[in-house]
Structure formats: C-alpha cells, structure tokens
Design a protein around this motif. Structure first.
Motif, short mmCIF file in Angstrom:
data_model
loop_
_atom_site.label_atom_id
_atom_site.label_comp_id
_atom_site.label_asym_id
_atom_site.label_seq_id
_atom_site.Cartn_x
_atom_site.Cartn_y
_atom_site.Cartn_z
N ASP A 38 0.82 -1.22 0.00
CA ASP A 38 0.00 0.00 0.00
C ASP A 38 0.84 1.24 0.00
O ASP A 38 0.51 2.25 -0.61
N ARG A 39 1.91 1.18 0.81
CA ARG A 39 2.67 2.39 1.07
C ARG A 39 3.70 2.69 0.00
O ARG A 39 4.50 3.58 0.13
N TYR A 72 1.43 5.70 -2.55
CA TYR A 72 0.34 5.84 -1.60
C TYR A 72 -0.86 6.58 -2.17
O TYR A 72 -1.91 6.62 -1.55
N SER A 105 -3.09 3.30 -3.93
CA SER A 105 -2.84 2.07 -3.18
C SER A 105 -3.57 0.87 -3.73
O SER A 105 -3.05 -0.23 -3.71
N GLU A 131 -2.01 -2.90 -4.49
CA GLU A 131 -2.48 -4.12 -3.84
C GLU A 131 -2.96 -5.13 -4.86
O GLU A 131 -2.71 -6.33 -4.73
N LEU A 163 -4.63 4.25 2.79
CA LEU A 163 -3.85 3.01 2.76
C LEU A 163 -4.78 1.90 3.19
O LEU A 163 -4.99 1.66 4.37
N TYR A 164 -5.38 1.23 2.20
CA TYR A 164 -6.60 0.50 2.44
C TYR A 164 -6.47 -0.91 2.98
O TYR A 164 -7.29 -1.32 3.76
N ASN A 165 -5.49 -1.68 2.53
CA ASN A 165 -5.42 -3.10 2.90
C ASN A 165 -6.75 -3.76 2.59
O ASN A 165 -7.37 -4.41 3.41
N CYS A 188 -3.66 -1.42 9.87
CA CYS A 188 -4.05 -2.19 8.70
C CYS A 188 -5.26 -3.06 8.98
O CYS A 188 -5.98 -3.42 8.07
#
Lengths: 391, 169, 190
Positions: free
Chosen positions: A84-85, A88, A91, A95, A170-172, B122
């Motif tokens: 993600d980072r 940014y 993101s 991913e 920054l979602y994940n 996260c």
C-alpha cells in the motif's frame, strides 16, 4: 566535481561582445528535498546559467524504507500493508498487482464478483490519482482554484473507500483471493451518482484549465519526450501515451476481466503543442478519467451478487519459482518480481519495478535548455510519487 | 529540448491571440466566481462539528482484555510486530470463565501491550481474533507528548474502563 | 519460445552459453534464459539489434541473493504486438567480495538508475557505468542491505541505527522477567 552523467549537450552560455569580459560560472541550485512542487522528497541539483538549466541531476533515497528487505520476513498477507505504502496515492492498484502476482503462483480462482469489484475500485482509484495529479500540477504552475476543486471530488471517492474498506488512503482492501469487504447496493448507487457528477466536472476542468491560454503557454512545447526517448528510458503510462504511442497494458496484454470492457486509450496527438510535451501528457490523464468512468459504468451493469473471496489456504505456502507480473497503474507500468523457495511462508525476494523510478531518470535528458519555470512544469507533468521511487 | 516558437505575428494573429487569452481567462474566472453563490461549502467547522465516521473506519485499536483467550493470533498476524502478549497457565482448580461468545478462557493474560506508535492501522489483527475482542474504535484524537506513552497496556484499569463506551453489548 | 531464443543466441554470440530454464507450469511461473556473465553486453546488443527479436526496452534489473551465488535478472521487452514480447535474461555472480558485471548502459539508457540500485542493494559493480554510486542509501552507508548476510551497522554519523528506546525489548522480554521474579520469590520463600 566528480564524474557526472552528462546527458545531451550542456547549454553553453551565450557570450556577446559586452559580456565577453565577464567570466560566468554555472550556479548550483537545490530544488531541495523540501519543495512544494517536487511531489515528495526529491532533490534535484540544478546547474543553471542565469535562468536556463544546464544540468539537472536528481537525487533520491530520502524516503527509502527498504521495503523489499522487510517483505522477506513477512507472511504473504502481511506484505499487503507494505505494498500500500509504495505509491500511496494509488494504493488499490498496488495491492491488486501484488494480489495478482500471488494468485498466479497459487493458481487461485478469484470469484467473478470480486474481479468486477476490483476493477471498479481500481478505476475509481485511477480517477482519484489523476485528480490529485491534476490538482497539484495546476497549483505548481500557480493556478490555485483547480487544486481545491479536484480535492473536493477526490474526497467523494475517499469517503466511499472509507465506508467500504475502513481507511482513506492506505486501504489493505484487496486481499489474496478476493476482497476484504463487500460493497452494498447503496454504495454502488453512490458510485453511479459520482460518475455522472464527475463527467460534468471533467468538462468544467477542460474549460477552466486545459484550454486556458496561460496554461497552454506554460505547458505546450515544454519538456518534449519523444516516443523513441520514452522507449529508450523504459517510460510507460501517460508519458508514453502522451508522446503518441498507443500502448496500454489493459488493452495490449489484458489481465483480469479487462478484455470484456469497451474503452478507448487516449493518446497525445498534438492538438495543442506537440506530442510528448507537458500539455499532451496532462490531457492524456484528463481523458483517462473519462475512460475510467466508462469502465465503471460497464462494471456496475455487469455486477451480480456472489462471493467476494476465493478458496485460499489459511497458511499460505507457495511453491518454488519466480513470477514477473505487470499491470497498468495510474503512473505507468508497475511490476512485481517475486521469487519463492519451496513451501515458503514468506517471499524470498520481492522486487518492485516502479514506473516513477525510470521516469525520474529521464529528467537529466529533458532539462538542459529549459528555463527553471519550464523545468518545474516538466517535473510536475511526469507525476512522480516518491514512495514508489524510493520504496 | 524546449523549443520556443518565435515569429512575428500579423495584426489579426496578435489581436486574435489577445482575445483568446482574455476570453479563456474570463471563462475560467466565471467558473470560479460561481462558487460564491452556487456551490454549497463542504468544510465542516471542526472541532465544534465532528464528522461521523463510517462503521468500518479503522482508528485506534481497543482490546477487551476480559474476553481475550491469549491465542496470540493477532501478534503473529501483525506485520510490524507491535503487539506484545504474555500469558501463563491458570493455577490448578480455578474456575474456567467464558468469553461473551462462549469460548473458554484457559490462560491467564498477564501482558497485552500494543505500541500504537508502530501500529500501521491495517486491521489484520482484528480479522484473525477468534473472539472479536480486538476491534478498531473510532477514536482518532490520541496524540501524545512522548513516544513511551503511545504504548497502551490493555490490562490497566483506566483503559479497561473504555469498555463501556466502545464495546456494544 | 525460450528454447528457440537461447539457440538463436548461442548461434550468433559465441561463448554466450545461453541456457533456457523452462518451468513445468507456464501458467504459474516464468521461464528465463541464463547467459554467461562475461558476455552479457554482447547478448543484450544482439537481442536489441537483430531482426527477429528487437527488444528495444529494458524495464527492470532485479538482483536476487541465493546465498552461494547472486543472480541479476534483466527484463527486456518490446512494444511490437507481433513479436516475442517479454524476456527475462539472467546472469550469475559468484564472487561476493569483488562482484562485477559489464554495464549495458551503452545499449539501454534506462540501465543507468537500475544498475545503480543493484549496486546499492547487492554490491555488484557495473564496469563502464558513468555514475557508479549509491542511489537509495546515503553515500557513506556501509554494507549492502539486500544481501542475505547483511547486518546493519551500529552507528551512522553519530546516530544509533537501532536505538534501545524504540526496540521495545522490555515488552518482548516481559514474560522472561516475570518468570525470573517468580523464581526469585519462590527461592526467597524456601
């Protein structure tokens, strides 16, 4: 002065009879790590002869976090927050590329609804990233209003992402095998409403900035990177398309479900200025926003209820091998080179091929002969994000 | 290379260019001027008005230590190793309590510390928690003066008292 | 495809010893061609200039450290939809102390930054590179981070690299300390 990579002819100062007596040296300026127009911590050492740039040497590494080494100690799922980072501002695309790399090696089947929602999310993210590029480019050149208009619309996208994934930047969210959370029908209807608004807004930006004589005077014929230059330097994305080459990985090497969608690939044709200049790179990004809206509308039509997560083992052990997977991100062609050992629980080597890294290496070729203000316009038009360059 | 186009323009080109410049700037200024009356302001007056965060928003973590079974899944899932857990076996013959969703607590939790300065928010730890005692609350105003005070001990009574506010039945 | 390419390279560049590594499952993994380290420049020049495979763009140079040797992978590509599109070319470096390869900067300008990164992370020097210095780490950093036997230096210009107050050692050793306290109390009770 140690050995330098003198690309092209350094600009020789013009000497006329009156200034022959004066010895003029080149002035070294630091377009330093802290600068409002370098889009991050980039230091460019500019050697100028009065207003004209003779050499420009970029120095990077101010944001180096050695993410590739960290990933060698992390579980495959734990790498996603790190990925993600990288870039940014885009993101979701990072991913998605990583998830596709792992899914290729595992052979996982991603459910159709998850694929469609991934495309929807990543195209929305592309719009958000291009809006950011548009807003910050305008403010670099001194136009203060478009920045806030772009951020207003970007806020709508980020708010939607916060409701779906839980975070704004920054979602994940895109996991290996599918997605974390599902979109509700109400959120999808908000996406449709956003698309309608955004089309109007894009027309407004065209009138406000693209066709503005001052903007054209500052960006047309400035920072020309020809197609041959782009191929030599490995440049991809809006820079290659702005130079005139119709090359988009979503059309030429389709991944995921992109072959089912009908959209155009905007190319810089030189309707204003010449192909490869800052204006054409900028207009390619603005037109890509419109194309992304087309894709999002088609995705919403095709969306059907279903599962969003495929069958993925709880403890992920990958077979031995290597994969180099590339995808089209807002800034160019991102690729992950993943090397694994037999039954490994973490990547043996994860290399990120970042598009902005190669684009920064084009600056010493483009800079000589430009004025400093033109150089600022060029740096803004290549749309770099230091998180991706430095990793 | 930058190519500046220099040529002497005819009268028509000169005044035409002048008109283009003025007209395009005025068109842009009209778009901006409309914002004075035609567009509603989007700013909210923080801190008097606070935005309601969506349900899934991932802000500060909260661990309901009374419901924790010390499985250490969260510590293993954390990509930055910011969760420190220590537990010991219950003394012989003590009562086995149950968590709110029916699981038996077989270990006595002695340490549950999260270094929120390292945490990257996260959410991987919340997805692997079997009893769902580790959740994201909606607190985002928790800046501190020292890095050491960013380490939250979830067994301390003042943090356990947040339960009433955060954990819903 | 890789077998034909490696045969083509072997026919045209003497001493290249191109060996194609074909994976069992092409849908999951990538195949590659390994060439002799000393002939990398000639192979790259041949691949760029010949008519069958005009690989005119170098997208990525990635280094991998298998502990007994290091590998450098070159990802070549071209934009011609009718030709072979992508190729991974690998070379091996066995000398860890004075690792050196010829630079391909003469053929591909993009190798400039990419080779500097490989030098920075693995310590492999590239001969005839115009600007061989570190790119991501500071210029006076010691060690090559992505090597498997890398240990970070303790001090950098007077700053500690892993300061104690940020390592959280007390939290990690909490249970060890608790056990020591219990043992001491049990001994005192006896």
């Amino acid at each position: 002065m140690q050995t330098r990579w003198d690309v092209g002819e350094p600009h020789k100062p013009t000497i006329n009879t009156r200034t022959e007596q004066l010895k003029s040296d080149l002035l070294t300026l630091n377009m330093g790590p802290q600068h409002p127009a370098t889009h991050g911590v980039l230091r460019i050492e500019i050697w100028t002869d009065s207003e004209i740039v003779a050499h420009a040497i970029p120095h990077i590494g101010y944001l180096h976090r050695c993410m590739e080494k960290h990933c060698e100690n992390l579980d495959f799922r734990g790498v996603i927050p790190f990925v993600d980072r990288l870039d940014y501002l885009a993101s979701m695309n990072m991913e998605w590329n990583y998830a596709m790399t792992i899914e290729k090696m595992l052979g996982t089947e991603v459910p159709r609804r998850a694929e469609l929602l991934r495309i929807l999310t990543c195209e929305l993210q592309r719009i958000a990233s291009h809006l950011m590029a548009f807003g910050t480019y305008a403010i670099d050149l001194g136009a203060f209003s478009p920045f806030l208009y772009a951020f207003d619309y970007r806020e709508k996208i980020l708010r939607l992402f916060e409701e779906v994934s839980g975070a704004r930047l920054l979602y994940n969210y895109i996991w290996i095998g599918g997605l974390w959370n599902d979109w509700s029908p109400e959120q999808i209807s908000r996406v449709t409403a956003f698309c309608d608004d955004m089309e109007e807004e894009a027309k407004k930006y065209h009138e406000l900035l693209s066709m503005n004589k001052i903007f054209i005077a500052r960006t047309a014929h400035v920072g020309v990177m020809s197609v041959q230059d782009c191929i030599d330097f490995g440049a991809t994305g809006p820079i290659l398309r702005g130079a005139g080459m119709k090359w988009d990985l979503r059309k030429n090497e389709p991944y995921s479900l992109y072959s089912e969608f009908d959209f155009d690939v905007p190319v810089g044709t030189g309707e204003v200025g010449e192909p490869g200049d800052c204006w054409n790179r900028y207009i390619v990004r603005m037109r890509e926003v419109v194309e992304s809206i087309k894709i999002i509308r088609q995705v919403i039509e095709k969306l059907e209820p279903g599962s969003i997560m495929g069958k993925v083992p709880k403890v992920m052990k990958l077979p031995e091998g290597e994969v180099y997977f590339r995808s089209e991100c807002p800034r160019g062609e991102l690729a992950f080179h993943l090397v694994t050992k037999q039954d490994s629980k973490e990547p043996f080597r994860l290399k990120v091929r970042s598009p902005c890294f190669t684009h920064t290496s084009m600056l010493p070729r483009v800079a000589p002969g430009q004025m400093i203000a033109d150089f600022v316009a060029t740096v803004g038009s290549i749309d770099i994000v230091l998180g991706e360059i430095d990793r | 290379m930058n190519t500046q186009v220099h040529h002497t323009s005819s009268v028509k080109e000169y005044f035409g260019g002048l008109w283009d410049g003025i007209y395009s700037s005025l068109k842009g200024m009209w778009i901006t001027f409309r914002y004075v009356w035609a567009v509603a302001p989007v700013s909210i007056e923080y801190p008097e008005v606070r935005e309601v965060l969506p349900e899934r928003a991932r802000m500060r973590l909260f661990n309901d230590a009374l419901n924790c079974i010390s499985c250490t899944q969260c510590a293993m899932a954390c990509p930055v190793d910011c969760i420190y857990i220590a537990s010991e076996k219950l003394p012989e013959g003590s009562e086995i309590k149950k968590t709110s969703n029916g699981q038996a607590i077989r270990l006595h939790l002695t340490q549950f510390t999260i270094d929120t300065a390292l945490c990257c928010y996260c959410g991987l730890c919340t997805t692997v928690c079997p009893t769902e005692c580790l959740t994201h609350s909606h607190d985002y105003e928790f800046s501190a003066y020292t890095i050491d005070s960013m380490k939250y001990d979830y067994l301390a009574p003042d943090i356990v008292a947040w339960r009433d506010r955060i954990v819903k039945a | 495809m890789h077998k034909e390419l490696s045969d083509l390279i072997n026919r045209n560049v003497t001493g290249a010893n191109a060996v194609a590594y074909l994976t069992a499952d092409a849908k999951k993994f990538d195949s590659s061609i390994t060439v002799e380290t000393s002939h990398i420049y000639k192979v790259v020049e041949f691949l760029k200039t010949n008519k069958t495979t005009s690989f005119n763009s170098l997208h990525c140079i990635s280094g991998v450290d298998y502990t007994d040797y290091m590998e450098v992978c070159y990802m070549l590509t071209n934009y011609d939809p009718s030709a072979v599109r992508n190729l991974t070319l690998k070379v091996r470096v066995t000398d860890r102390v004075n690792a050196a390869i010829d630079s391909v900067v003469g053929q591909f300008v993009s190798a400039d930054f990419l080779e500097r990164e490989v030098y920075d992370m693995f310590g492999i020097k590239f001969n005839n590179h115009p600007d061989m210095r570190r790119i991501l780490c500071p210029d006076d950093w010691e060690g090559f981070p992505l090597r498997k036997d890398y240990v970070a230096q303790k001090d950098y210009n007077g700053m500690t690299v892993y300061p104690d107050n940020k390592m959280n050692m007390e939290d990690r050793e909490f249970i060890v300390r608790q056990n020591m306290i219990k043992k001491a109390q049990a001994e005192k009770a006896q």
